[in-house]
Scaffold this motif. Sequence first.
Motif: not given
Lengths: 238, 238
Positions: A27, A31, A66-67, A70-71, A73-76, A89-90
């Motif tokens: 993961h 990532f 997926r893991e 999720r990370q 996602e948290l970082e934006g 999002n970039g």
Amino acid sequence: MEEFEESRVAKSKRFAKMQSLERYSLHSYVFNYIRDAILNGRYKPGDALVETKLADELGVSRTPIREAIRQLELEGLVISIPNKGVVVNGVSQQDIDDIYTIRSMLEGLAARWAAQRIDEQALKELEEIVELMEYYTRKNDFDQLTQLDTRFHGVIYDASDSKVLKHMLDNLLRYVERARRGSLKVPMRAHQSLNEHRSIFEAIMKRDAAEAERLMAEHISRAILNLHSLTEQDEEKD
Amino acid sequence: MEEFEESRVAKSKRFAKMQSLERYSLHSYVFNYIRDAILNGRYKPGDALVETKLADELGVSRTPIREAIRQLELEGLVISIPNKGVVVNGVSQQDIDDIYTIRSMLEGLAARWAAQRIDEQALKELEEIVELMEYYTRKNDFDQLTQLDTRFHGVIYDASDSKVLKHMLDNLLRYVERARRGSLKVPMRAHQSLNEHRSIFEAIMKRDAAEAERLMAEHISRAILNLHSLTEQDEEKD
DNA sequence: GCCTGTATAATTGTATACAATTAATGTGAC
DNA sequence: GTCACATTAATTGTATACAATTATACAGGC
């Protein structure tokens, strides 16, 4: 049955090789892979990230994908819409500018706290780094300088003795890593940067917290200004 | 065969109920659950988080647990050692103090940018919020005040028009949520806070960026000072 | 044409199965 | 007793199976 077992083993061996020296879990590898792809612009804002496609592309199952997502996602770096999917999002140029502004404040804070809390050993390390910087600046060895720059700031993060501040700065650095790499590759900037590092070191040594904060904030601000003049030159070249 | 199928359906219905109104995915539910447990001190620093135990405790499988843990890892709330496990990192009082110091800078920056970039509509919304704050301060309705406080700062985050700054401040707020809740529950602080909010609003309205930044930074600094005097009182009580 | 419902496919969400690693337990040599 | 070593158990890492949701395609009615 036996053959099946062996093919699985072979598969896992293949990954051990693929990850080469890094014995981290999949993961984290995924990532980093996706993060770099986004930061390098290979995955563009708005692009949909489909788990199965990524799994195929990287030769792993969906679980580590997926893991990693999720990370991210948290970082934006990506935005996840439940049951629909995630889109990239970039990081825009505006984002990078904002990060530098934020960094100049937080690095300033780190320098302030470092000036108040640093111990003799770390102080000595800073001095050594500055001396090495002088050496490699004369030699125009930009790779070494980039590494030393990272170490210089890292020592200050540690000396600031704040878990959260260090954590935030580490994160911010990752975002602008690519921008940073090019920044020192200009002899004039390297010399200027050296002087700034020396001044910051001296302020910390003198335990002048306010001065250290001011100098560090200016140092980071100049880095972004330098970056802008660089990209403008690039644009002129095109 | 049929019975088995039905039991699975029943199981998933049970979760839909458990999560009540929230239609989010399990990993976000697990994430919030563990995060709150850490922030509330139920899971203490050093505690080992075992996936199967958490899965049993929450009645879900390991998959969403792992996804949540990966996020907590990135937030710095837990530390993961590959192939060994994760341990709770926790948030110390020093961490909270540091977060407030960082927040005072970043909220200041948000106010500065907001003063430069806010549009009429958001300005009007701020004014409304301040007026409501006056109303509920007179009524001593602390729940409403806490909500309005969140809205006030949220409007400024949005008006700062910086994705990364907003993202960072949202994260920081989550960390100190618990501390924040108690903060306004003192009439004197509520009045003081109201005055500060009004001053900040006026500075933003006048487009005085430097003043808005200064006032906001002071506002957050006062909040942490107030928090300290609160905990000291608590300690005296014990 | 275009809406609308419906079947189908694609994709995400969750659970489980199995592999790999690490921790623990126990047993024999000394 | 204790050290070394093997054996087992516990735990994490990864892959896969299945369920649930959403997107897509298509047919019929208007």
